[in-house]
Enzyme design. Structure first.
Site, mmCIF file in Angstrom:
data_model
loop_
_atom_site.group_PDB
_atom_site.id
_atom_site.type_symbol
_atom_site.label_atom_id
_atom_site.label_comp_id
_atom_site.label_asym_id
_atom_site.label_seq_id
_atom_site.Cartn_x
_atom_site.Cartn_y
_atom_site.Cartn_z
ATOM 1 N N GLU A 112 0.841 -1.203 0.000
ATOM 2 C CA GLU A 112 0.000 0.000 0.000
ATOM 3 C C GLU A 112 0.871 1.245 0.000
ATOM 4 O O GLU A 112 2.012 1.199 0.437
ATOM 5 C CB GLU A 112 -0.809 0.087 1.312
ATOM 6 C CG GLU A 112 -1.872 -0.921 1.482
ATOM 7 C CD GLU A 112 -2.596 -0.732 2.811
ATOM 8 O OE1 GLU A 112 -2.075 -0.025 3.700
ATOM 9 O OE2 GLU A 112 -3.686 -1.294 2.931
ATOM 10 N N LYS A 114 2.438 4.484 1.510
ATOM 11 C CA LYS A 114 2.649 5.006 2.862
ATOM 12 C C LYS A 114 2.339 6.497 2.810
ATOM 13 O O LYS A 114 3.139 7.303 2.352
ATOM 14 C CB LYS A 114 4.090 4.767 3.312
ATOM 15 C CG LYS A 114 4.333 5.202 4.756
ATOM 16 C CD LYS A 114 5.676 4.709 5.247
ATOM 17 C CE LYS A 114 5.910 5.048 6.707
ATOM 18 N NZ LYS A 114 5.831 6.461 7.021
ATOM 19 N N ASP A 116 1.976 10.170 3.667
ATOM 20 C CA ASP A 116 2.803 11.012 4.516
ATOM 21 C C ASP A 116 1.951 12.116 5.133
ATOM 22 O O ASP A 116 1.922 13.242 4.673
ATOM 23 C CB ASP A 116 3.932 11.619 3.680
ATOM 24 C CG ASP A 116 5.041 12.168 4.551
ATOM 25 O OD1 ASP A 116 5.009 11.917 5.772
ATOM 26 O OD2 ASP A 116 5.924 12.844 4.012
ATOM 27 N N TYR A 223 -6.729 2.958 6.751
ATOM 28 C CA TYR A 223 -6.052 1.722 6.354
ATOM 29 C C TYR A 223 -5.848 0.718 7.484
ATOM 30 O O TYR A 223 -5.277 -0.331 7.288
ATOM 31 C CB TYR A 223 -4.695 2.031 5.711
ATOM 32 C CG TYR A 223 -3.854 3.003 6.520
ATOM 33 C CD1 TYR A 223 -3.325 2.629 7.736
ATOM 34 C CD2 TYR A 223 -3.620 4.290 6.053
ATOM 35 C CE1 TYR A 223 -2.587 3.507 8.492
ATOM 36 C CE2 TYR A 223 -2.874 5.186 6.803
ATOM 37 C CZ TYR A 223 -2.366 4.793 8.035
ATOM 38 O OH TYR A 223 -1.637 5.664 8.784
ATOM 39 N N LYS A 311 10.858 2.845 2.781
ATOM 40 C CA LYS A 311 10.903 4.283 2.509
ATOM 41 C C LYS A 311 11.644 4.545 1.209
ATOM 42 O O LYS A 311 12.737 4.033 0.985
ATOM 43 C CB LYS A 311 11.620 5.000 3.653
ATOM 44 C CG LYS A 311 10.876 4.914 4.969
ATOM 45 C CD LYS A 311 10.070 6.166 5.233
ATOM 46 C CE LYS A 311 10.685 6.973 6.339
ATOM 47 N NZ LYS A 311 9.937 8.182 6.653
ATOM 48 N N CYS A 405 13.331 49.432 -0.173
ATOM 49 C CA CYS A 405 12.776 48.620 -1.260
ATOM 50 C C CYS A 405 13.770 48.557 -2.421
ATOM 51 O O CYS A 405 14.216 49.595 -2.903
ATOM 52 C CB CYS A 405 11.451 49.218 -1.723
ATOM 53 S SG CYS A 405 10.827 48.431 -3.204
ATOM 54 N N CYS A 408 12.032 50.606 -5.575
ATOM 55 C CA CYS A 408 11.758 52.043 -5.584
ATOM 56 C C CYS A 408 12.616 52.827 -4.602
ATOM 57 O O CYS A 408 12.583 54.048 -4.578
ATOM 58 C CB CYS A 408 10.283 52.303 -5.292
ATOM 59 S SG CYS A 408 9.845 51.934 -3.589
ATOM 60 N N CYS A 423 7.325 46.859 1.331
ATOM 61 C CA CYS A 423 7.556 48.201 0.827
ATOM 62 C C CYS A 423 6.237 48.943 1.011
ATOM 63 O O CYS A 423 5.197 48.461 0.604
ATOM 64 C CB CYS A 423 7.921 48.158 -0.654
ATOM 65 S SG CYS A 423 7.758 49.762 -1.436
ATOM 66 N N CYS A 428 5.135 52.484 -5.674
ATOM 67 C CA CYS A 428 6.264 51.625 -6.035
ATOM 68 C C CYS A 428 5.988 50.943 -7.375
ATOM 69 O O CYS A 428 4.993 50.249 -7.529
ATOM 70 C CB CYS A 428 6.459 50.584 -4.939
ATOM 71 S SG CYS A 428 7.696 49.359 -5.321
HETATM 72 P P1 AMP Z 1 6.589 6.809 10.557
HETATM 73 O O1 AMP Z 1 5.589 7.911 10.867
HETATM 74 O O2 AMP Z 1 7.569 7.211 9.518
HETATM 75 O O3 AMP Z 1 7.159 6.226 11.826
HETATM 76 O O4 AMP Z 1 5.767 5.620 9.883
HETATM 77 C C1 AMP Z 1 4.747 4.944 10.534
HETATM 78 C C2 AMP Z 1 3.444 5.567 10.216
HETATM 79 O O5 AMP Z 1 3.108 5.457 8.850
HETATM 80 C C3 AMP Z 1 2.262 4.919 10.869
HETATM 81 O O6 AMP Z 1 2.139 5.281 12.197
HETATM 82 C C4 AMP Z 1 1.129 5.450 10.060
HETATM 83 O O7 AMP Z 1 0.679 6.670 10.594
HETATM 84 C C5 AMP Z 1 1.762 5.789 8.718
HETATM 85 N N1 AMP Z 1 1.159 5.130 7.550
HETATM 86 C C6 AMP Z 1 0.945 5.744 6.378
HETATM 87 N N2 AMP Z 1 0.359 4.951 5.494
HETATM 88 C C7 AMP Z 1 0.162 3.752 6.097
HETATM 89 C C8 AMP Z 1 -0.414 2.519 5.684
HETATM 90 N N3 AMP Z 1 -0.893 2.336 4.448
HETATM 91 N N4 AMP Z 1 -0.458 1.531 6.593
HETATM 92 C C9 AMP Z 1 0.046 1.697 7.840
HETATM 93 N N5 AMP Z 1 0.606 2.833 8.289
HETATM 94 C C10 AMP Z 1 0.679 3.870 7.426
HETATM 95 ZN ZN ZN Z 2 8.973 49.754 -3.475
#
Ligand code: AMP
Ligand code: ZN
Length: 711
Positions: A112, A114, A116, A223, A311, A405, A408, A423, A428
């Site tokens: 899946e 990950k 962010d 998820y 990662k 500035c 000007c 400014c 200007c």
């Molecule tokens: P990290 O925050 O880098 O420690 O990575 C772990 C975190 O990834 C977990 O605590 C989740 O919040 C997050 N995460 C994002 N996508 C997923 C996913 N598909 N399954 C499980 N965890 C995920």
């Molecule tokens: Zn200016």
């Protein structure tokens, strides 16, 4: 390394990681790149594993990072919300695979994205959202229910077939687009911009005022199982399918694989796709699909043994800051910009990156001549991630913000509570030139013939002293205007005619475009639309009771204060503009020119019709697409809902609807009706759409007024 040196390094790494955690989680202001952070973490884990005598439960790699914030009620997670063990190399995945195969057999992996973002727990009781919480330190998190409730895609109620008591876990994120827009708004208001979408998301969720959260473009992906309601699922895939059915957003991509090779291919495929998602991903998560193995495999203090994060190396490039220049924006804000040695990064050549403001440069300690790592924030905006201090020679120069500035020569000032230096000279030229370009930009009045160069020339030669001058120019004379560069003569010619046509068309542009075109701080495209929707004419704005009402509402306390679409900052900025000398002059000039833009006609809100105010839910298989019924219901004044709530008047049940669903609806006071009855309600049985058996009888003249246009 001697034991003593090892101990020293361990201590150093722990301190570095703890500081990075504090900056990241508590201050939402990261000070190290993800890659460096991960390398420290890996090194520390390895040193602690190899030297067990130095192991310590309090080590930052043994507990989940992230603190809880004051001002929020606390929530205890049961079971704890764990992190994930991470790998950065395919070789480490082979170790993971080998460990799994040694322990279990007859399983499937799921790969899946990950996501962010910020991990989140959502709890439902009797089908209603009762609690949303952050991960916090894994055991105790912050109760952010009020804020999460403003996220549109989080279901507030669940369908009747969902468990009575359910907890799901996932990730909240800010869309890439939303992030770019939010930062533009922050910058225009002279406020600090966010480093990346994840920080922007964290900052948005940890607002004590949920109206701020409501204004931020947040979304979620679910998820994981929480502590209740998910035991019935034999596999992750079944669970995700049920989540989806209950209305939770789930990952748009996943792959089920059997072997290490397939896993590796899926991870590569995902990496290729990463830029196509609306959220940022920082890797892949590999899980075992069959949930019966979870107990067998168990967990470490850090994360479950049945899952692993892989990662991706961040896309970054090394370059040199050759100079730092300062741009003056349309609103007078001075923005320092790093002029970089051109370098390729994630598909484009980058030669400049905004440094946002003086504070940011100090915080990152960026100096002229520095070697730096370049990344793309939110995958789009080039940004300096960090300085490669090891490469400093001592010849680097510290940058200082100009005190006048650069365009000007006028005075600049920095207001209290703002990071921006501005400014303050209204004449200007930088601001006029930018204002003119903005006035004519695509989302404003869309005068294409006025590109950057033309705007420059018109301002330089004093032909245009204000954007409104465009409406009284001598376009015949403009044909002869020399717009060439570096001594070469080039006439404006036919482009002058194109420009005149576009300017004529601009006279008829709707109010929202005009309001945006004026270039008032805090008034972007969306805000301009929202404000325009409440006004018929441009000339109503200076004395608008609506805008004054927004400001009055903001002064109210607690419950009396309503959540309004128009934000108080925007209302204030618009009124302040029309009160300023320039604003007064601008409006007078518009009146002279016979300009008073009006709103595009609003879509009428139905206040009459057979279903006025009635909440309606469509379920089961119907003889016509749901969208068509939804339109008919709305035309009849009804409100289409996605799930039955106490406010639902009718549940329209098609074929194959389970008894539990209808009984549950009845218990909430909802009337359960069939398709035929709906058609009756829509207009005495008249609005019967065509069915498979042939056209509707001729007698069915449309009872719903505009129905004829729909079909
Ligand atoms: P990290 O925050 O880098 O420690 O990575 C772990 C975190 O990834 C977990 O605590 C989740 O919040 C997050 N995460 C994002 N996508 C997923 C996913 N598909 N399954 C499980 N965890 C995920
Ligand atoms: Zn200016």
């Amino acid at each position: 390394m001697s034991k003593q040196e090892i101990k020293a390094r361990i201590d150093e790494l722990r301190k570095l990681i703890e500081k990075a955690n504090r900056d990241y989680y508590d201050l939402a202001q990261p000070t190290v790149g993800d890659r460096d952070y991960d390398l420290w973490e890996q090194e520390l884990l390895r040193l602690e594993d190899e030297n067990p005598e130095f192991k310590d439960e309090a080590s930052p790699v043994r507990k989940v990072a992230g603190g809880v914030t004051e001002g929020f009620a606390k929530v205890t997670h049961n079971p704890p919300m764990q992190s994930l063990d991470k790998t950065h190399a395919k070789g480490e995945l082979a170790d993971f695979d080998a460990f799994i195969r040694k322990t279990i057999s007859g399983f499937t992996y799921v790969v899946e994205p990950k996501v962010d973002g910020i991990s989140l727990s959502l709890r439902y009781e009797n089908g209603r959202l009762v609690q949303a919480a952050t991960r916090g330190n894994g055991v105790i998190g912050d109760d952010i229910t009020a804020n999460a409730a403003t996220i549109a895609s989080i279901p507030k109620t669940l369908p009747a077939d969902a468990p009575q008591s359910l907890e799901v876990r996932g990730e909240a994120y800010m869309t890439r687009e939303g992030f770019v827009e939010l930062n533009a708004r922050q910058a225009a208001a002279g406020l600090e911009e966010f480093a990346n979408p994840r920080n922007a998301c964290a900052g948005s969720l940890k607002q004590l005022d949920s109206r701020v959260t409501a204004s931020r473009p947040l979304d979620v992906v679910i998820y994981n199982a929480g502590g209740t309601g998910c035991d019935v699922f034999a596999s992750h895939s079944e669970m995700i399918a049920a989540f989806r059915q209950w209305g939770f957003p789930v990952a748009p991509w996943s792959k089920y694989v059997k072997t290490l090779e397939e896993m590796s291919a899926a991870i590569d495929e995902l990496q290729e796709l990463r830029h196509t998602f609306s959220f940022e991903i920082d890797g892949a998560v590999i899980k075992i699909d069959e949930r019966r193995f979870y107990d067998v495999l168990g967990a470490t203090a850090h994360g479950p043994r049945w899952a692993r994060a892989y990662k991706y190396a961040p896309e970054r490039a090394e370059t040199i800051v050759e100079a730092i220049t300062v741009q003056v924006g349309r609103t007078g804000i001075l923005t320092p910009v790093a002029e970089l040695r051109p370098t390729d990064l994630a598909g484009s050549t980058i030669s400049r990156a905004t440094l946002h403001n003086a504070d940011q440069i100090v915080r990152q300690d960026i100096r002229i001549g520095d070697h730096v790592w370049l990344v793309k924030a939110g995958d789009v905006i080039p940004a300096i991630d960090s300085v490669i201090t090891e490469k400093r020679t001592g010849a680097e120069k510290v940058f200082e913000m100009p005190t006048v500035c650069p365009v000007c020569g006028g005075a600049v000032e920095r207001l209290e509570g703002e990071v921006a230096t501005r400014c303050v000279n209204p004449a200007c030229p930088a601001q006029l030139q930018r204002r003119l370009e903005h006035f004519c930009s695509r989302n404003a009045l869309d005068v294409k013939a006025l590109g950057g160069r033309i705007a420059d020339v018109l301002v330089e030669k004093g032909i245009v002293k204000d954007p409104l001058d465009l409406f009284s120019l001598d376009y015949e004379g403009l044909r002869r205007l020399d717009v060439g560069e570096e001594g070469q003569v080039r006439r404006f010619g036919k482009n002058a005619d194109n420009m005149r046509v576009a300017v004529e068309a601009a006279r008829k542009m709707p109010l929202d475009r005009w309001l945006f075109a004026v270039g008032i701080p805090n008034v972007g495209v969306t805000v301009a639309k929202d404000i325009a929707a409440e006004h018929a004419k441009f000339s109503e704005l200076p004395n608008s009771p609506v805008l004054k009402g927004v400001i009055e509402n903001d002064a109210l306390k607690g419950k009396e204060r309503k959540i309004l679409k128009i934000k108080v900052e925007a209302a204030k900025a618009v009124l302040a503009f029309f009160e300023s000398p320039y604003g007064t002059q601008f409006l007078a000039r518009m009146q002279e020119l016979g300009l008073d833009p009006s709103s595009a006609p609003k879509e009428a809100v139905r206040t009459e019709g057979p279903l006025v105010g009635a909440g309606c839910v469509l379920t089961g298989s119907l003889s016509r697409p749901r969208g068509e019924y939804a339109k008919l219901i709305e035309l009849a004044g009804g409100i289409v809902q996605s799930a039955v709530t106490s406010k639902t008047k009718y549940l329209i049940a098609g074929a194959n609807v389970g008894a539990t669903k209808t009984e549950k609806a009845r218990a909430l006071g909802t009337e359960v009706i069939d398709e035929a009855r709906l058609l009756e309600l829509l207009g005495g049985g008249a609005a019967r759409p065509e069915t498979a058996t042939g056209p509707a009888p001729a007698a069915s003249a449309p009872a719903v007024p505009v129905q004829a246009e729909l079909f």
